[in-house]
Design an enzyme around this catalytic site. Structure first.
Site, PDB file in Angstrom:
ATOM      1  N   GLY A 215       7.157  -9.795   0.903  1.00  0.00           N
ATOM      2  CA  GLY A 215       6.407  -8.601   0.514  1.00  0.00           C
ATOM      3  C   GLY A 215       6.528  -7.496   1.533  1.00  0.00           C
ATOM      4  O   GLY A 215       7.264  -7.597   2.521  1.00  0.00           O
ATOM      5  N   ILE A 216       5.745  -6.460   1.299  1.00  0.00           N
ATOM      6  CA  ILE A 216       5.764  -5.287   2.158  1.00  0.00           C
ATOM      7  C   ILE A 216       4.782  -5.499   3.312  1.00  0.00           C
ATOM      8  O   ILE A 216       3.771  -6.164   3.139  1.00  0.00           O
ATOM      9  CB  ILE A 216       5.423  -4.039   1.308  1.00  0.00           C
ATOM     10  CG1 ILE A 216       5.728  -2.739   2.049  1.00  0.00           C
ATOM     11  CG2 ILE A 216       3.985  -4.054   0.802  1.00  0.00           C
ATOM     12  CD1 ILE A 216       5.829  -1.541   1.116  1.00  0.00           C
ATOM     13  N   GLY A 217       5.098  -4.985   4.497  1.00  0.00           N
ATOM     14  CA  GLY A 217       4.171  -5.091   5.623  1.00  0.00           C
ATOM     15  C   GLY A 217       4.798  -5.785   6.814  1.00  0.00           C
ATOM     16  O   GLY A 217       5.885  -6.372   6.716  1.00  0.00           O
ATOM     17  N   ILE A 219       4.007  -8.509   8.680  1.00  0.00           N
ATOM     18  CA  ILE A 219       4.196  -9.965   8.792  1.00  0.00           C
ATOM     19  C   ILE A 219       5.413 -10.452   7.983  1.00  0.00           C
ATOM     20  O   ILE A 219       6.275 -11.141   8.537  1.00  0.00           O
ATOM     21  CB  ILE A 219       2.915 -10.734   8.416  1.00  0.00           C
ATOM     22  CG1 ILE A 219       1.818 -10.418   9.437  1.00  0.00           C
ATOM     23  CG2 ILE A 219       3.164 -12.234   8.353  1.00  0.00           C
ATOM     24  CD1 ILE A 219       0.455 -11.005   9.110  1.00  0.00           C
ATOM     25  N   GLU A 238      11.160  -8.476  -4.741  1.00  0.00           N
ATOM     26  CA  GLU A 238      10.943  -7.099  -5.219  1.00  0.00           C
ATOM     27  C   GLU A 238      11.655  -6.124  -4.273  1.00  0.00           C
ATOM     28  O   GLU A 238      12.442  -5.296  -4.677  1.00  0.00           O
ATOM     29  CB  GLU A 238       9.441  -6.833  -5.228  1.00  0.00           C
ATOM     30  CG  GLU A 238       9.066  -5.404  -5.500  1.00  0.00           C
ATOM     31  CD  GLU A 238       7.556  -5.221  -5.382  1.00  0.00           C
ATOM     32  OE1 GLU A 238       6.813  -6.127  -5.789  1.00  0.00           O
ATOM     33  OE2 GLU A 238       7.124  -4.175  -4.888  1.00  0.00           O
ATOM     34  N   GLY A 336       4.008  -5.994  -6.341  1.00  0.00           N
ATOM     35  CA  GLY A 336       4.404  -7.257  -6.977  1.00  0.00           C
ATOM     36  C   GLY A 336       3.699  -8.451  -6.382  1.00  0.00           C
ATOM     37  O   GLY A 336       4.194  -9.575  -6.500  1.00  0.00           O
TER      38      GLY A 336
HETATM   39  N1  COA Z   1     -10.652  -4.069   7.099  1.00  0.00           N
HETATM   40  C1  COA Z   1     -10.396  -2.806   7.486  1.00  0.00           C
HETATM   41  N2  COA Z   1      -9.191  -2.375   7.914  1.00  0.00           N
HETATM   42  C2  COA Z   1      -8.193  -3.274   7.940  1.00  0.00           C
HETATM   43  C3  COA Z   1      -8.371  -4.605   7.546  1.00  0.00           C
HETATM   44  C4  COA Z   1      -9.663  -4.984   7.098  1.00  0.00           C
HETATM   45  N3  COA Z   1      -9.914  -6.231   6.703  1.00  0.00           N
HETATM   46  N4  COA Z   1      -7.215  -5.256   7.680  1.00  0.00           N
HETATM   47  C5  COA Z   1      -6.318  -4.382   8.137  1.00  0.00           C
HETATM   48  N5  COA Z   1      -6.904  -3.180   8.304  1.00  0.00           N
HETATM   49  C6  COA Z   1      -6.272  -1.956   8.793  1.00  0.00           C
HETATM   50  C7  COA Z   1      -5.428  -2.226  10.016  1.00  0.00           C
HETATM   51  O1  COA Z   1      -6.206  -2.164  11.189  1.00  0.00           O
HETATM   52  C8  COA Z   1      -4.413  -1.105   9.932  1.00  0.00           C
HETATM   53  O2  COA Z   1      -5.021   0.095  10.372  1.00  0.00           O
HETATM   54  P1  COA Z   1      -4.257   1.151  11.312  1.00  0.00           P
HETATM   55  O3  COA Z   1      -3.171   1.674  10.419  1.00  0.00           O
HETATM   56  O4  COA Z   1      -5.301   2.135  11.633  1.00  0.00           O
HETATM   57  O5  COA Z   1      -3.738   0.355  12.467  1.00  0.00           O
HETATM   58  C9  COA Z   1      -4.195  -0.964   8.435  1.00  0.00           C
HETATM   59  O6  COA Z   1      -5.350  -1.514   7.806  1.00  0.00           O
HETATM   60  C10 COA Z   1      -2.955  -1.669   7.927  1.00  0.00           C
HETATM   61  O7  COA Z   1      -2.991  -3.021   8.298  1.00  0.00           O
HETATM   62  P2  COA Z   1      -1.645  -3.837   8.575  1.00  0.00           P
HETATM   63  O8  COA Z   1      -2.025  -5.246   8.769  1.00  0.00           O
HETATM   64  O9  COA Z   1      -0.848  -3.179   9.654  1.00  0.00           O
HETATM   65  O10 COA Z   1      -0.903  -3.605   7.198  1.00  0.00           O
HETATM   66  P3  COA Z   1       0.624  -3.808   6.779  1.00  0.00           P
HETATM   67  O11 COA Z   1       1.383  -2.573   6.999  1.00  0.00           O
HETATM   68  O12 COA Z   1       1.178  -5.048   7.392  1.00  0.00           O
HETATM   69  O13 COA Z   1       0.479  -3.998   5.197  1.00  0.00           O
HETATM   70  C11 COA Z   1      -0.750  -4.688   3.230  1.00  0.00           C
HETATM   71  C12 COA Z   1      -0.374  -4.990   4.694  1.00  0.00           C
HETATM   72  C13 COA Z   1      -1.605  -5.827   2.752  1.00  0.00           C
HETATM   73  C14 COA Z   1      -1.479  -3.371   3.128  1.00  0.00           C
HETATM   74  C15 COA Z   1       0.564  -4.631   2.387  1.00  0.00           C
HETATM   75  O14 COA Z   1       1.231  -5.849   2.487  1.00  0.00           O
HETATM   76  C16 COA Z   1       0.291  -4.348   0.910  1.00  0.00           C
HETATM   77  O15 COA Z   1       0.137  -3.215   0.534  1.00  0.00           O
HETATM   78  N6  COA Z   1       0.241  -5.422   0.068  1.00  0.00           N
HETATM   79  C17 COA Z   1      -0.004  -5.296  -1.357  1.00  0.00           C
HETATM   80  C18 COA Z   1       1.282  -5.222  -2.149  1.00  0.00           C
HETATM   81  C19 COA Z   1       2.177  -6.401  -1.962  1.00  0.00           C
HETATM   82  O16 COA Z   1       1.881  -7.367  -1.292  1.00  0.00           O
HETATM   83  N7  COA Z   1       3.321  -6.349  -2.580  1.00  0.00           N
HETATM   84  C20 COA Z   1       4.245  -7.483  -2.518  1.00  0.00           C
HETATM   85  C21 COA Z   1       5.567  -7.251  -3.074  1.00  0.00           C
HETATM   86  S1  COA Z   1       6.492  -6.044  -2.103  1.00  0.00           S
END
Ligand code: COA
Length: 439
Positions: A215-217, A219, A238, A336
């Site tokens: 996925g995106i992100g 990790i 995706e 996705g």
């Molecule tokens: N409460 C409040 N803020 C939170 C939080 C929580 N529980 N968890 C994370 N955050 C904040 C982080 O501190 C970070 O803030 P910053 O930008 O000010 O540092 C921000 O949210 C992003 O967190 P991060 O862990 O760096 O996100 P990421 O870039 O690794 O993306 C998702 C993680 C979940 C947002 C991303 O995977 C997503 O959009 N997923 C949904 C879609 C998906 O999974 N698609 C899959 C097929 S591609």
């Protein structure tokens, strides 16, 4: 048919192409790095001539006046399938809104509500047969092209030429704008120590011969480093990323054991750096296919040992994942996540994995201070959207280990999820769980 002559007859400049846009038009723009930058960066220049033009888009990379500047609010409204930093910022202006959807249904469901009359996108240059390649995305682009009245494409020689559902014929394009900008890149962040530990935990769950989705992100991207000693992995994903190129070049990805499209790396869009774009350019081992097919959970499930690896912002003690919003605040999109997690469960020996840091450091409202919170919580934040249902999470991974949720009761889930929470929060989680009577 003289295709070069046909091509030439369709070329106009961006100012002229913008004259084709009228009030109340429904424009759909291509996704992420495939978005047409020339057209979008000048769209606001026709604001005085139009009102109520809807632009539907997904994960826009660029900064564009037409939606960022609130003074153009009466002329343009943006609907987003997936929020990016630029849309998140603009949301407060009241001229953007989010479209809830599973990615594989985004195009078809949108057609039900609002048929596009204009499609704008990008493509790599035409070949000798009169075909152009939509290059970096076929997520919904092809579906929209088939339904739009007017198809406008920026042809950019820097766009990689990809195969699959990206190939369309010059006759299916109404106007061409010739462009020559660099393809937008997504910075790849170096994995931290915590990422590596999570990656190693995930690697324990990925067997040789598995087909993976990332996925995106941060990790999911970091995970690829920890899969370097695997054998015969395949890709059905995706989003195609830089890490997958490294795995391919290291001989880890061969696609030999794939039960659907063996030998091919299948994706619906690609987003990364030039390393990725060079790899997919003219590469028949990579197939960029329509998102309504790639992400269909039934199709995904045809891959044996399919492993979906996604991440989330918050998970409750029963396994519900809020991955796209922080409370009411839209952060990204469903994308996705559910498609791939459900698809992985449809797959013989498949696994759906959610990986997350046990904590997040968040800003304290109204100050510059930051505080550490647990991402594993007794209940999701008020208003949070459930991206992935608790029924569809097999494994949850943090830097503290792996919680296997498949087939478990709520009571068992609570215990297992607390065991992978940050130690500083475990007592509190236990007390809250008792109070909620889920312990
Ligand atoms: N409460 C409040 N803020 C939170 C939080 C929580 N529980 N968890 C994370 N955050 C904040 C982080 O501190 C970070 O803030 P910053 O930008 O000010 O540092 C921000 O949210 C992003 O967190 P991060 O862990 O760096 O996100 P990421 O870039 O690794 O993306 C998702 C993680 C979940 C947002 C991303 O995977 C997503 O959009 N997923 C949904 C879609 C998906 O999974 N698609 C899959 C097929 S591609």
């Amino acid at each position: 048919m003289d295709i070069k002559r046909i091509y030439k007859s369709k070329v106009i400049n961006v100012e002229k192409v913008l004259e084709k846009i009228n009030s109340h038009d429904n424009i759909v723009s291509a996704l992420a790095a495939a978005e047409p930058k020339e057209i979008l960066s000048k769209l606001h220049t026709i604001a005085k001539n139009v009102e109520n033009v809807n632009v539907t888009t997904c994960l826009p990379m660029g900064s564009y006046d037409y939606f960022e500047n609130p003074k153009y609010k009466n002329s343009f409204f943006m609907d987003g399938w997936f929020y990016s930093p630029t849309i998140r910022k603009a949301h407060k202006n009241g001229n953007v809104s989010f479209i809830p959807n599973h990615l594989h249904l985004s195009g078809t469901k949108r057609l039900f509500h609002r048929k596009p009359n204009v499609f704008i996108g990008t493509a790599a240059p035409m070949d000798k047969h009169g075909n152009v390649s939509l290059s970096l995305s076929a997520t919904y682009e092809r579906t929209m092209i088939e339904n739009a009245d007017l198809v406008i494409i920026e042809i950019n020689p820097n766009m990689p030429r990809t195969f699959g559902d990206t190939i369309i014929h010059i006759n299916d394009i109404d106007y061409i704008v010739e462009a020559d900008y660099k393809v937008p890149e997504l910075t790849v962040v170096e994995p931290t120590q915590k990422d590596r530990i999570i990656g190693k935990n995930i690697a324990k769950l990925v067997e040789d011969g598995s087909t993976i989705q990332l996925g995106i992100g941060g990790i999911p991207n970091a995970v690829t480093r920890e899969l370097m000693d695997k054998k015969d992995l395949g890709i059905h994903t995706e989003m195609m990323t830089d890490g997958m190129v490294d795995l391919y070049n290291a001989g880890v990805i061969t696609g030999k054991k794939k039960t659907l499209m063996p030998g091919k790396m299948v994706a619906t869009f690609a987003l990364g750096t030039n390393k990725l774009y060079d790899f997919i350019d003219d590469n028949p081992a990579v197939m960029i296919m329509n998102g309504n097919w790639v992400n269909d959970p039934y199709i995904i499930g045809k891959n044996k040992k399919m492993v979906s690896i996604n991440t989330t912002l918050q998970i409750d003690l029963t396994g519900q994942c809020a991955s796209e919003s922080i409370g009411h605040k839209q952060f990204s999109g469903t994308g996705g996540q559910a498609d791939t997690a459900i698809g992985a469960q449809n797959s013989p020996e498949g696994k759906s994995i959610i990986a997350l840091y046990s904590t997040a450091k968040i800003r304290v409202a109204g100050s510059d201070e930051r505080k550490v919170i647990s991402k594993i919580v007794p209940r999701l934040d008020y208003g949070a959207a459930v991206t992935l249902s608790r029924n569809d999470v097999d494994y949850v991974v943090t830097e503290y280990g792996i919680a296997s949720l498949r087939g478990t009761s709520v009571k068992e889930r609570v215990k297992r999820l607390i065991s992978i929470a940050h130690p500083d929060f475990r007592d509190n989680l236990e007390n809250e769980a008792k109070e909620l009577m889920i312990w």
